[in-house]
Every structure is written in structure tokens, then in C-alpha cells.
Design a protein around this motif. Structure first.
Motif, short mmCIF file in Angstrom:
data_model
loop_
_atom_site.label_atom_id
_atom_site.label_comp_id
_atom_site.label_asym_id
_atom_site.label_seq_id
_atom_site.Cartn_x
_atom_site.Cartn_y
_atom_site.Cartn_z
N LYS A 2 5.43 -18.53 0.69
CA LYS A 2 6.50 -18.42 -0.31
C LYS A 2 6.32 -17.18 -1.18
CE LYS A 2 8.60 -20.92 -4.17
NZ LYS A 2 8.63 -22.17 -4.94
N TYR A 3 5.08 -16.93 -1.60
CA TYR A 3 4.82 -15.81 -2.51
C TYR A 3 4.25 -14.57 -1.82
CZ TYR A 3 5.74 -19.23 -6.10
OH TYR A 3 6.35 -20.18 -6.88
N LYS A 4 4.18 -14.63 -0.48
CA LYS A 4 3.68 -13.51 0.32
C LYS A 4 2.30 -13.04 -0.15
CE LYS A 4 8.28 -11.90 1.69
NZ LYS A 4 8.64 -13.18 2.13
N CYS A 5 1.42 -14.01 -0.36
CA CYS A 5 0.04 -13.73 -0.79
C CYS A 5 -0.83 -13.57 0.45
CB CYS A 5 -0.51 -14.86 -1.65
SG CYS A 5 0.22 -14.96 -3.26
N PHE A 6 -1.01 -12.34 0.89
CA PHE A 6 -1.94 -12.11 1.98
C PHE A 6 -2.71 -10.80 1.80
CE2 PHE A 6 1.48 -9.57 3.56
CZ PHE A 6 2.62 -10.37 3.61
N TYR A 7 -2.75 -10.29 0.59
CA TYR A 7 -3.51 -9.09 0.28
C TYR A 7 -4.82 -9.49 -0.40
CZ TYR A 7 0.86 -6.74 1.29
OH TYR A 7 2.00 -6.30 1.90
N LEU A 8 -5.92 -9.19 0.27
CA LEU A 8 -7.25 -9.55 -0.20
C LEU A 8 -7.70 -8.61 -1.31
CD1 LEU A 8 -9.74 -11.39 0.44
CD2 LEU A 8 -10.50 -9.55 1.97
N VAL A 9 -8.04 -9.16 -2.49
CA VAL A 9 -8.52 -8.32 -3.58
C VAL A 9 -9.96 -8.64 -3.98
CG1 VAL A 9 -6.28 -7.68 -4.55
CG2 VAL A 9 -7.37 -9.81 -5.30
N LEU A 10 -10.49 -9.77 -3.49
CA LEU A 10 -11.87 -10.13 -3.81
C LEU A 10 -12.37 -11.12 -2.78
CD1 LEU A 10 -14.14 -9.97 -6.16
CD2 LEU A 10 -13.35 -12.28 -6.64
N ARG B 141 -5.76 -17.19 -15.80
CA ARG B 141 -5.46 -15.96 -15.07
C ARG B 141 -6.26 -14.77 -15.61
NH1 ARG B 141 -1.72 -13.54 -11.80
NH2 ARG B 141 -1.24 -11.39 -12.29
N ALA B 142 -6.41 -14.66 -16.91
CA ALA B 142 -7.12 -13.52 -17.50
C ALA B 142 -8.57 -13.45 -17.02
CB ALA B 142 -7.07 -13.61 -19.03
N LYS B 143 -9.20 -14.58 -16.87
CA LYS B 143 -10.59 -14.60 -16.41
C LYS B 143 -10.66 -14.22 -14.92
CE LYS B 143 -14.84 -17.25 -16.71
NZ LYS B 143 -15.48 -18.46 -17.25
N LYS B 144 -9.69 -14.64 -14.14
CA LYS B 144 -9.63 -14.25 -12.72
C LYS B 144 -9.44 -12.74 -12.60
CE LYS B 144 -7.61 -18.64 -11.38
NZ LYS B 144 -6.44 -19.32 -10.79
N ILE B 145 -8.57 -12.19 -13.42
CA ILE B 145 -8.33 -10.75 -13.41
C ILE B 145 -9.60 -10.00 -13.78
CG2 ILE B 145 -7.12 -8.89 -14.65
CD1 ILE B 145 -4.66 -10.77 -14.67
N LYS B 146 -10.32 -10.49 -14.76
CA LYS B 146 -11.59 -9.85 -15.17
C LYS B 146 -12.57 -9.85 -14.00
CE LYS B 146 -15.29 -9.96 -18.52
NZ LYS B 146 -15.96 -10.68 -19.59
N LEU B 147 -12.68 -10.96 -13.28
CA LEU B 147 -13.57 -11.04 -12.12
C LEU B 147 -13.16 -10.02 -11.06
CD1 LEU B 147 -15.82 -12.43 -10.44
CD2 LEU B 147 -14.05 -14.01 -9.63
N ILE B 148 -11.89 -9.97 -10.75
CA ILE B 148 -11.40 -9.02 -9.75
C ILE B 148 -11.72 -7.59 -10.17
CG2 ILE B 148 -9.33 -8.04 -8.67
CD1 ILE B 148 -8.14 -10.97 -8.91
N GLU B 149 -11.45 -7.25 -11.42
CA GLU B 149 -11.63 -5.89 -11.89
C GLU B 149 -13.09 -5.49 -12.02
OE1 GLU B 149 -9.03 -5.52 -15.28
OE2 GLU B 149 -7.28 -5.29 -13.96
N GLU C 13 -15.27 -6.15 -9.73
CA GLU C 13 -15.65 -5.80 -8.36
C GLU C 13 -14.69 -4.81 -7.71
OE1 GLU C 13 -18.49 -6.84 -6.95
OE2 GLU C 13 -18.94 -7.89 -8.81
N ASN C 14 -13.44 -4.80 -8.16
CA ASN C 14 -12.39 -4.02 -7.49
C ASN C 14 -11.44 -3.50 -8.58
OD1 ASN C 14 -10.39 -3.03 -5.81
ND2 ASN C 14 -9.91 -5.00 -4.86
N ARG C 15 -11.94 -2.56 -9.34
CA ARG C 15 -11.25 -2.06 -10.53
C ARG C 15 -9.79 -1.68 -10.28
NH1 ARG C 15 -12.79 0.07 -15.47
NH2 ARG C 15 -14.92 -0.35 -14.90
N ASN C 16 -9.51 -1.07 -9.14
CA ASN C 16 -8.16 -0.58 -8.85
C ASN C 16 -7.31 -1.57 -8.07
OD1 ASN C 16 -8.62 1.94 -10.11
ND2 ASN C 16 -9.73 2.60 -8.30
N TRP C 17 -7.81 -2.77 -7.87
CA TRP C 17 -7.09 -3.79 -7.12
C TRP C 17 -6.71 -3.29 -5.73
CZ3 TRP C 17 -4.75 -8.66 -8.88
CH2 TRP C 17 -5.20 -9.07 -10.14
N ASN C 18 -7.62 -2.57 -5.09
CA ASN C 18 -7.37 -2.13 -3.73
C ASN C 18 -7.25 -3.35 -2.82
OD1 ASN C 18 -7.60 0.65 -4.37
ND2 ASN C 18 -9.83 0.45 -4.32
N PHE C 19 -6.38 -3.26 -1.84
CA PHE C 19 -6.27 -4.32 -0.85
C PHE C 19 -7.42 -4.14 0.14
CE2 PHE C 19 -1.47 -4.08 -1.72
CZ PHE C 19 -1.60 -4.91 -2.82
#
Length: 107
Positions: free
Chosen positions: A47-55, A77-85, A87-93
Motif C-alpha cells: 500500500k505504501y510502497k515500502c521497499f527501500y532499505l535504510v537500515l 518516529r523521531a527515535k527511529k529517525i535518529k537510529l537511521i541517521e 548509521e545512514n546519515r543521508n538515508w541512502n537506499f
């Protein structure tokens, strides 16, 4: 002693507005399933087309991977974003680290 690999992972959509957390023992296969809209989470990720791996995190034991998945799912959500950033500051796929991306299907 045999080495096992289990993964806790976070996917997003192309615009990076939706986050999905999951667990698997075969990250490449699971990414294909998300891309094709198959599996237990097919309704949400399709439904949301979530298939881009960020972490992704590797675990030797399935119970550790599941515990981590539950922990992350309980976060705001803010804590999830902090975790992603962290390890993956630029949110690269990161899909291309795991598999040929985008998938090419023949036949």
C-alpha cells in the motif's frame, strides 16, 4: 559452531515518509517479497510502497532479532529517525548492498 544470520531492518517509501520495521533470516529474499508485494506484511508495504532499505542489523540468534524488532516498533518516529541517521546519515537506499537493485525479472 555454525554462524546464523537474522536481520532486523527498516524500510521506507521513495519519499521517505513511511517507516516499516521487520525481521527475516534472508534479507535478499525478503526485499524481493516486499518489492513484489508478497508475504505477511504485503498489505502495508504494498500500500505504501515500502521497499527501500535504510537500515539493517545482523543478529546471530532469531530471538535477538525479534526482540530488537519489537523494541524499534515501540519507538516514536523521531527515535527511529535518529537510529537511521546514526548509521545512514543521508538515508541512502541500501538495497544494492544486499542484491541487484532494482530487481530485473525475465520471462
Amino acid at each position: 559452531m555454525r554462524q546464523y544470520n537474522f536481520y532486523t531492518y527498516i524500510l521506507t517509501n521513495y519519499t521517505k515518509t513511511v517507516l516499516y520495521t521487520g525481521v527475516t533470516n534472508d534479507l535478499e529474499r525478503r526485499l524481493y517479497e516486499h518489492y513484489l508485494g508478497k508475504g505477511q506484511s504485503d498489505s502495508f508495504t504494498a500500500k505504501y510502497k515500502c521497499f527501500y532499505l535504510v537500515l539493517y542489523e545482523r543478529h546471530q540468534y532469531i530471538n535477538h532479532a525479534i526482540e530488537r524488532e519489537k523494541e524499534i516498533k515501540g519507538w516514536l518516529r523521531a527515535k527511529k529517525i535518529k537510529l537511521i541517521e546514526e548509521e545512514n546519515r543521508n538515508w541512502n537506499f541500501l538495497n544494492s548492498e544486499i542484491m541487484d537493485w532494482p530487481p530485473v525479472f525475465t520471462g
